[in-house]
Design a protein around this motif. Structure first.
Motif, short mmCIF file in Angstrom:
data_model
loop_
_atom_site.label_atom_id
_atom_site.label_comp_id
_atom_site.label_asym_id
_atom_site.label_seq_id
_atom_site.Cartn_x
_atom_site.Cartn_y
_atom_site.Cartn_z
N GLU A 1 10.28 -4.15 8.57
CA GLU A 1 9.14 -3.52 7.90
C GLU A 1 9.41 -3.38 6.40
O GLU A 1 8.58 -3.78 5.57
CB GLU A 1 8.92 -2.13 8.52
CG GLU A 1 7.86 -1.29 7.86
CD GLU A 1 7.86 0.15 8.40
OE1 GLU A 1 6.80 0.64 8.78
OE2 GLU A 1 8.96 0.79 8.42
N LEU A 2 10.58 -2.84 6.07
CA LEU A 2 10.88 -2.61 4.66
C LEU A 2 11.09 -3.94 3.92
O LEU A 2 10.62 -4.11 2.79
CB LEU A 2 12.12 -1.72 4.53
CG LEU A 2 12.33 -1.09 3.16
CD1 LEU A 2 11.10 -0.28 2.73
CD2 LEU A 2 13.54 -0.16 3.20
N ALA A 3 11.76 -4.87 4.59
CA ALA A 3 11.96 -6.19 3.97
C ALA A 3 10.62 -6.86 3.69
O ALA A 3 10.44 -7.53 2.66
CB ALA A 3 12.83 -7.07 4.87
N THR A 4 9.67 -6.66 4.60
CA THR A 4 8.34 -7.24 4.43
C THR A 4 7.63 -6.62 3.23
O THR A 4 6.98 -7.31 2.43
CB THR A 4 7.52 -7.04 5.72
OG1 THR A 4 8.24 -7.60 6.81
CG2 THR A 4 6.15 -7.69 5.60
N PHE A 5 7.76 -5.30 3.11
CA PHE A 5 7.16 -4.61 1.97
C PHE A 5 7.76 -5.10 0.65
O PHE A 5 7.05 -5.44 -0.29
CB PHE A 5 7.36 -3.10 2.11
CG PHE A 5 6.91 -2.31 0.90
CD1 PHE A 5 5.56 -2.11 0.64
CD2 PHE A 5 7.85 -1.78 0.01
CE1 PHE A 5 5.14 -1.38 -0.47
CE2 PHE A 5 7.44 -1.06 -1.10
CZ PHE A 5 6.09 -0.87 -1.35
N ALA B 1 8.85 0.90 -7.33
CA ALA B 1 8.24 1.21 -6.04
C ALA B 1 8.80 2.52 -5.52
O ALA B 1 9.90 2.93 -5.90
CB ALA B 1 8.54 0.09 -5.04
N VAL B 2 8.01 3.17 -4.66
CA VAL B 2 8.48 4.42 -4.05
C VAL B 2 8.38 4.33 -2.53
O VAL B 2 7.52 3.65 -1.99
CB VAL B 2 7.66 5.65 -4.52
CG1 VAL B 2 7.81 5.85 -6.02
CG2 VAL B 2 6.20 5.52 -4.11
N ILE B 3 9.29 5.07 -1.90
CA ILE B 3 9.20 5.30 -0.46
C ILE B 3 8.87 6.77 -0.28
O ILE B 3 9.60 7.63 -0.79
CB ILE B 3 10.53 4.96 0.24
CG1 ILE B 3 10.75 3.45 0.20
CG2 ILE B 3 10.55 5.49 1.66
CD1 ILE B 3 12.10 3.00 0.72
N ILE B 4 7.76 7.03 0.41
CA ILE B 4 7.37 8.42 0.66
C ILE B 4 7.70 8.73 2.11
O ILE B 4 7.01 8.30 3.03
CB ILE B 4 5.87 8.64 0.35
CG1 ILE B 4 5.58 8.28 -1.11
CG2 ILE B 4 5.47 10.08 0.66
CD1 ILE B 4 4.11 8.32 -1.49
N ALA B 5 8.80 9.47 2.28
CA ALA B 5 9.30 9.79 3.62
C ALA B 5 9.56 11.29 3.70
O ALA B 5 10.40 11.75 4.46
CB ALA B 5 10.56 8.99 3.90
N SER B 6 8.82 12.04 2.91
CA SER B 6 8.94 13.50 2.89
C SER B 6 8.00 14.09 3.96
O SER B 6 7.44 13.36 4.76
CB SER B 6 8.56 13.99 1.50
OG SER B 6 7.38 13.31 1.05
N ILE C 1 3.64 1.50 -3.40
CA ILE C 1 3.86 2.64 -2.49
C ILE C 1 4.12 2.20 -1.06
O ILE C 1 3.32 1.47 -0.47
CB ILE C 1 2.61 3.56 -2.51
CG1 ILE C 1 2.34 4.04 -3.94
CG2 ILE C 1 2.81 4.75 -1.56
CD1 ILE C 1 0.90 4.47 -4.16
N PHE C 2 5.22 2.70 -0.54
CA PHE C 2 5.52 2.58 0.89
C PHE C 2 5.46 4.00 1.41
O PHE C 2 6.30 4.84 1.07
CB PHE C 2 6.93 2.00 1.08
CG PHE C 2 7.36 1.88 2.51
CD1 PHE C 2 7.41 0.63 3.13
CD2 PHE C 2 7.72 3.00 3.27
CE1 PHE C 2 7.82 0.50 4.46
CE2 PHE C 2 8.11 2.88 4.59
CZ PHE C 2 8.17 1.62 5.19
N CYS C 3 4.44 4.29 2.24
CA CYS C 3 4.22 5.68 2.68
C CYS C 3 4.34 5.80 4.18
O CYS C 3 3.74 5.04 4.94
CB CYS C 3 2.81 6.11 2.24
SG CYS C 3 2.43 7.83 2.64
N PHE D 1 1.31 0.65 1.22
CA PHE D 1 1.69 0.23 2.59
C PHE D 1 1.86 1.50 3.41
O PHE D 1 2.40 2.48 2.94
CB PHE D 1 3.02 -0.51 2.47
CG PHE D 1 3.61 -1.05 3.73
CD1 PHE D 1 3.49 -2.41 4.03
CD2 PHE D 1 4.33 -0.25 4.60
CE1 PHE D 1 4.07 -2.94 5.18
CE2 PHE D 1 4.89 -0.77 5.74
CZ PHE D 1 4.77 -2.12 6.04
N VAL D 2 1.40 1.47 4.67
CA VAL D 2 1.62 2.62 5.54
C VAL D 2 2.56 2.21 6.67
O VAL D 2 2.40 1.15 7.27
CB VAL D 2 0.30 3.19 6.07
CG1 VAL D 2 0.56 4.25 7.14
CG2 VAL D 2 -0.49 3.81 4.92
N GLY D 3 3.52 3.08 6.94
CA GLY D 3 4.66 2.72 7.80
C GLY D 3 4.37 2.67 9.29
O GLY D 3 4.99 3.42 10.06
#
Lengths: 328, 328, 328, 328
Positions: free
Chosen positions: B285-289, B64-69, B88-90, B116-118
């Protein structure tokens, strides 16, 4: 990094172990508990090892101990830890007997080891803010303190039998809070107590509902009310009245949600009990201890504070028996 | 354990990395950021490795990736991650251009990867409780939603230039909140906007103060008010009015302390900004993802939700230009 | 002592008559109402006489009139009273037609008589305090106003048919409140409206749920939300956001009692409707009028204010029809 | 219509006279006061006549008296009024001496006249609602009562000299409130007192700060805290804890306005003192007395209640001297 051995793997032990693990400044090496299943489970969770008292205190890498075992073991463990040169974080009360408390304090003093007593409520952000604002002069000279401290429900009668009584088991936190907020030692104390929640409490010689008043030498007054039952949850509030104003700190709720409907405007009950309400206080408390030991700072709560709370509990019990104000 | 690569080591990236580390269910393997110092610092803190996009996405252990750029990289990274078979966690927004959002969604859909969108606010315990109580029928059919969302202060003008405008950058959260609470898609939208905080905002073609109204097909109404400045801190409140009552969720404060003195009865200002106010929301939020991906559950916020918020932002901008209600 | 004739012996007439009786500065000589029973009852209660319009206005001892009869009679009575040289206290709205309002204002102006319009909410102690604190600079320059105004329940459909519609009948108070709090005239207005409470409302061509946004020339923004139903009672709240802070005024409750039990922490619903909520406002309003007339002070609410609220109501109705922002 | 003679034209007399005038059910015929200017002014305001005690009590049209003169005259006037066959509304306390109170009660009883004692706080809408909800079972069996009662500022030392001391002058209201809320007579009482506000208070042998605890036969507990000074105004709050929950009633404020700015979120101080806070209570109290006398209903507060409050005040004073719990 401060290396710890912890005695006790119960409810409060689990909190301290988790806070140690998350602190980033400490490391939990050993767990000791007569309940070896509980010990193993907690040790596994936090990468610690189960061992016995001797090994834990004999390990020179252990620099500090957390004493979160049953009350009757606190004093002996504190003395042994002090002799072994470990810094001590001890759950309240140090002991139910003032004589044993004094023996413990003497041994710790002789060993020149720092001993902290777990009056966690001082580290509650709201109560700490009240104290800080008093210190900053927000309400002038403190004149009266009112402490409301009510548990959500009665503990098992079996527990009450060995608890030392409501003053030593429950009010002890409020005695510490009163001393801390008054900024002076109570010079006199008076108490009424009743058994209103369950007649079984009276059968084991205890109370479940008490009201206490105290007076310091300079005339400052404090009141504590306790009940072993609050239908709405854990009721933990303080009021401090001073020459220039009043500070209150109230309960905390899980959410800020408010519902208005055909019946009423309603909001959340308080957080249910100490694990929820004081979660942050426990975290800050332990971090403060670690910081004080690591950086050689004075402890904000000492064994002497633990002793004074026991002194007040004994005096309250005496007042209850005699119907008189007890001088301290 | 879900293994992550994270793109972005800035303010929001630091939050996600810390929450991953503490979650107990996930592992952060890589950090990628053009700012290699920030990347290295964050990686070191959480036992991750700094690498580049190719390596991160090429590693089959990364699930999985977190897109926080920065926003302009979200869509491309999401497409690349989807093609590489990563969940994807975006962070919001997916992109400032609806066309690019659609291209991204198409690629992700084709790859059959969850995205997923944050929209972190949905995970705020108070807002989530409002939603749950609506679902439980506490206020009957929802009729009107009022959202107050005001930042403590203006971001740098340089940031505003590339932010996509107040609707895409700030209101986007409130658009999502409105859709979520209404339980229906807005069918029409109207907006007024002004520049009241700083004339420099107008010079870069943006607003700093807006009021929006929306209407769903069935006639439900919603209002959003935004300002880039609130002298007292972050003002984040919702009201939902239904046939049988009203639900409110208010601001949160650092303490419950209340001071009464000769001037007023005063209490704490709200928690200052999103890092403090939504700390718990980010964690949940992240735990849910992680839970959804690990256990193959449906995502509670999807790329489609991210798209709809952008659609509303574009429509609001069009309404602002034309002085007309824009149909969706 | 100011001597009054009052037109109208209904619900609002009864309030004004009682306030006159208790004021100590005024005397009620005549009551006029087509419902002679109601007129007689009210006259008897306050030591007044029932008469007709001609006698009331022809009596030179009558110095002022209260117009609290049905809306369609307001303008004619105001014109007649002005020609007869009486100071005028007129309930809102002056008329449902702007043309007739203008004719009325012209006649009153020509007669040089003071005419007050009953925007009672300006005299609510909390709302008045908000206005005073804005004037004192507590929040700096006003930027946004949010008005929540929700009735406890739908009036009879028969009433709605002749009410002039929700904007003229209900929102008119909020339009006045918005103008007053903004300290500037709205330059543009937009409205959405729905029928969510009862389909019968739509059948008579009206709305029961509206959301309005407005913008002044300098860019200040205001929002109003209205519903003809609130399960918990009369919801009357204002928020004013300025450069330096925020002022709120909330609902009022019959008592301060709070119950905490096993379900929730609950307090009183708001005061049920305008008679209870604005009792004090009505008293102060009339006392202010009497004081202004007796002591030749400027009126704090004028016929011109009554006109402007009608202008906004008409513009809101036009916006609702056209889906466009209406310029004023 | 009940015809009254009133003794006393001071601050509290002015309140009662105005409430009588506005009640619609009573008529004030005479005012008697040694200060004839004050008597004349009040009489003129309400259309009454100034006279002496003999005339007032000798007039057969006078059916009831209000005794609002100085405390030392209460008992004699009540006895004389009872003998003259007048119903009695007497301000608290009946007398500072229990012996004289008993003599008064005996005379009133012998004359079979109703005698009401002015414990106005029972008629405060919030406190009355607490009592009603206890009666309705909202919190189950009452277990603990906490009363906070703090005046805004110290009265003149000259007044304190003749006041009978803080317990008889100030706490007396709280003793009545405690009895009323407990629903049982206190069986024991203990008190601490200090002089913290002004050393001049100690010089006249009084306290300015007290804390009291009480216990009923069945074990219910009550606490009262008093101070002669509260920088923020009149602090009047009650808490009642029962088996099923808790009821609170708090302070009242002039407005609901809340200001959030760069410093804090602040709201109004409580209403300043008893004239403002208990205005509604005084009105209801007198209306209740009139209604009871006119319609031959039982009095909700009797001379016996007045006596019991004095008994508690004497016992508190004794406890203060002896440092012991005093049995009642």
């Amino acid at each position: 990094m401060l290396t710890f051995a912890q005695f006790g793997a119960g409810r409060i032990g689990a909190i301290h172990a988790a806070n140690l693990a998350a602190s980033g400044q400490a490391r939990l090496r050993y767990i000791v508990d007569v309940n070896t299943d509980a010990a193993q489970k907690l040790a596994t969770k936090h990468g610690a090892r189960v061992t016995n008292i001797g090994t834990a205190l004999g390990d020179p890498e252990v620099q500090a101990v957390i004493i979160a075992s049953s009350t009757d073991t606190h004093a002996d463990l504190a003395i042994a830890a002090a002799k072994a040169g470990k810094a001590i974080f001890c759950e309240k009360p140090i002991d139910l007997s003032l004589k044993r408390v004094d023996a413990c304090l003497a041994a710790v003093k002789k060993a020149k080891m720092p001993m902290f007593v777990g009056f966690n409520r001082r580290f509650d952000p709201s109560f700490a803010a009240v104290k800080a604002r008093i210190a900053a002069g927000a309400i002038g000279n403190v004149e009266q303190v009112v402490i409301t401290s009510r548990d959500p429900g009665l503990p098992p009668i079996g527990y009450l039998k060995v608890s030392g009584g409501q003053f030593r088991d429950m009010t002890i936190h409020d005695f510490d809070m009163a001393r801390w907020l008054l900024g002076e030692e109570p010079a006199e104390i008076f108490a009424y107590g009743s058994c209103l929640v369950d007649p079984a409490v009276a059968k084991v010689g205890d109370t479940d509902s008490v009201m206490i008043v105290m007076k310091t030498k300079s005339g400052k007054l404090a009141h504590i009310n306790n009940s072993r039952r609050a239908a709405y949850g854990y009721d933990q509030r303080i009021e401090v009245h001073g020459a220039k104003g009043r500070l209150l700190a109230g309960n905390q709720t899980p959410t800020t949600v408010e519902l208005a409907d055909g019946n009423a405007v309603s909001s959340d009950k308080p957080l249910h009990f100490f694990l929820e309400r004081y979660a942050e206080a426990y975290r800050i408390e332990l971090a403060t201890f670690v910081d004080a030991v690591v950086n050689d700072k004075p402890l904000p709560v000492t064994a002497q504070d633990g002793r004074q709370a026991i002194v007040l509990a004994e005096a309250a019990a005496k007042s209850l028996r005699t119907g008189r104000s007890v001088k301290l």
